[in-house]
Write an enzyme that holds these catalytic residues in place. Structure first.
Site, PDB file in Angstrom:
ATOM      1  N   GLY A  87      44.006  43.093  39.095  1.00 11.99           N
ATOM      2  CA  GLY A  87      45.477  43.140  39.747  1.00 11.99           C
ATOM      3  C   GLY A  87      45.920  44.457  40.057  1.00 11.99           C
ATOM      4  O   GLY A  87      45.584  45.405  39.303  1.00 11.99           O
ATOM      5  N   GLY A  89      49.300  45.210  41.808  1.00 12.42           N
ATOM      6  CA  GLY A  89      50.679  45.269  42.018  1.00 12.42           C
ATOM      7  C   GLY A  89      51.309  45.580  40.628  1.00 12.42           C
ATOM      8  O   GLY A  89      52.675  46.058  40.665  1.00 12.42           O
ATOM      9  N   GLU A  90      51.162  44.984  39.612  1.00 11.96           N
ATOM     10  CA  GLU A  90      51.834  44.923  38.418  1.00 11.96           C
ATOM     11  C   GLU A  90      51.718  46.271  37.866  1.00 11.96           C
ATOM     12  O   GLU A  90      53.003  46.861  37.310  1.00 11.96           O
ATOM     13  CB  GLU A  90      51.192  43.904  37.481  1.00 11.96           C
ATOM     14  CG  GLU A  90      51.576  42.502  37.687  1.00 11.96           C
ATOM     15  CD  GLU A  90      50.153  42.155  38.863  1.00 11.96           C
ATOM     16  OE1 GLU A  90      49.197  42.774  39.108  1.00 11.96           O
ATOM     17  OE2 GLU A  90      50.356  40.889  39.610  1.00 11.96           O
TER      18      GLU A  90
END
Length: 126
Positions: A87, A89-90
């Site tokens: 992931g 974007g987090e």
């Protein structure tokens, strides 16, 4: 407060689309910047109604508020994920808020423990 640069480095696993990876990191970083110095839901204590229910009143960063965001990414493929991806974007959303707060603390010597940092927090005119 004017943030002039917010540099990022992140392990992204395998970058399937490098341009999108950079865009996601820059977008997440901008969101974290907004939390640090702009975004706040203001509630009237007497009526419990939100006083800034629209984007006209609730401030979010625009391109005019966004500093230069250089991005360095590492491609260390995750062996437990499809195609080795992670992931992306987090992580910058979560890490950029405390980074901006730390920079403001370092520059001012003030112990700031609330976001967003407002001008009155820096001048002591609460």
């Amino acid at each position: 407060v004017k943030v002039i640069e917010l540099a990022c480095a992140q392990d992204v696993g395998k970058a399937l689309n490098p341009l999108s990876v950079v865009g996601q990191i820059q977008g997440g970083t901008t969101q974290g910047l907004g939390v640090a110095v702009m975004e706040e839901i203001i509630v009237d204590p007497k009526t419990a109604k939100v006083k800034n229910p629209s984007f006209t009143d609730y401030l979010i960063p625009t391109i005019l508020d966004t500093p230069t965001i250089p991005v360095d990414y590492l491609e260390l493929a995750d062996p437990n994920a499809p195609y080795g991806v992670r992931g992306i974007g987090e992580a910058p959303t979560l890490s950029s808020t405390p980074a901006v707060l730390a920079a403001i603390r370092n520059a001012t010597g003030l112990e700031l423990n609330k976001t967003p940092v407002r001008p009155e927090h820096l001048t002591g005119t609460l």
